[in-house]
Motif scaffolding. Sequence first.
Motif, PDB file in Angstrom:
ATOM      1  N   ASN A 185       0.739  -1.146  -0.189  1.00 26.00           N
ATOM      2  CA  ASN A 185       0.039  -0.206  -0.112  1.00 26.00           C
ATOM      3  C   ASN A 185       0.907   1.087   0.130  1.00 26.00           C
ATOM      4  N   LYS A 186       2.119   1.063   0.782  1.00 26.96           N
ATOM      5  CA  LYS A 186       2.959   2.165   0.588  1.00 26.96           C
ATOM      6  C   LYS A 186       3.876   2.476  -0.530  1.00 26.96           C
ATOM      7  N   ASN A 187       3.733   1.517  -1.244  1.00 28.08           N
ATOM      8  CA  ASN A 187       4.815   1.345  -2.460  1.00 28.08           C
ATOM      9  C   ASN A 187       6.094   1.266  -2.181  1.00 28.08           C
ATOM     10  N   MET A 188       6.420   0.540  -1.197  1.00 31.46           N
ATOM     11  CA  MET A 188       7.800   0.488  -0.692  1.00 31.46           C
ATOM     12  C   MET A 188       8.584  -0.688  -1.461  1.00 31.46           C
ATOM     13  N   VAL A 189       7.922  -1.246  -2.209  1.00 31.18           N
ATOM     14  CA  VAL A 189       8.874  -2.105  -2.927  1.00 31.18           C
ATOM     15  C   VAL A 189       8.206  -2.458  -4.416  1.00 31.18           C
ATOM     16  N   SER A 190       8.770  -2.940  -5.464  1.00 25.40           N
ATOM     17  CA  SER A 190       8.567  -3.270  -6.701  1.00 25.40           C
ATOM     18  C   SER A 190       7.615  -4.351  -6.767  1.00 25.40           C
TER      19      SER A 190
END
Length: 231
Positions: A185-190
């Motif tokens: 949800n936080k776009n921390m990873v691809s």
Amino acid sequence: MFGYYILIGAIALVSWLVSNKLKQKFTQYSKVQLRNGMSGKEIAEKMLADNGIFDVEVISTPGQLTDHYNPKNKTVNLSESVYNQRNAAAAAVAAHECGHAVQHAQAYSALGMRSALVPIVSVTSGMSQWLVIGGLIFGAAAGVGMGYWVAVAGLVFMGFATLFSFITLPVEYDASNRALAWLKNKNMVSQEEYKGSEDALKWAARTYLVAAIGALASLLYWALQVFGGRD
């Protein structure tokens, strides 16, 4: 007793296979570098902050796969290979341990139950099997009586350890779900990094599943020895 050794041997073999697979997965996804360049420590600190948790400290602990959350002193303890590294495996483990901190902050019931059992299990787990075996030997020598009740007491103690193992399952799975949801949800990873994190946590959870099944199998075996031997 021969049947017990076969049971324990089979469980130990499965446990070793799962643990070995986990280490392989950790090594594999440790090579998948994070595009955001964040270390495990930084990942953990951000997840805590995003969940409004500012009284938990992220610290480094010696060893490999020694990561854990300590609710007593509110610390997320990350192993050296997670604390400083910037890869998918480190992100998964760091976020997972923070998942426990979020559980603690939100008074997650299963975590509370597990924490309540810790002092009981720490005392009873080491003596449970000896009580069962000692009770059976004493009962065989002196007849049904005190030996039987000693063995039953051992089973009760063993039951606490088994209950602890099964309560641990929802705690661990929930922490992983919280971690993966936050990472996504936080776009921390691809997408590639997310798949690696998800796979690593899946194998970590299986180690707890094997431990719970092993604890239950051992409890049932000794219960059959105690109650099956009665007329």
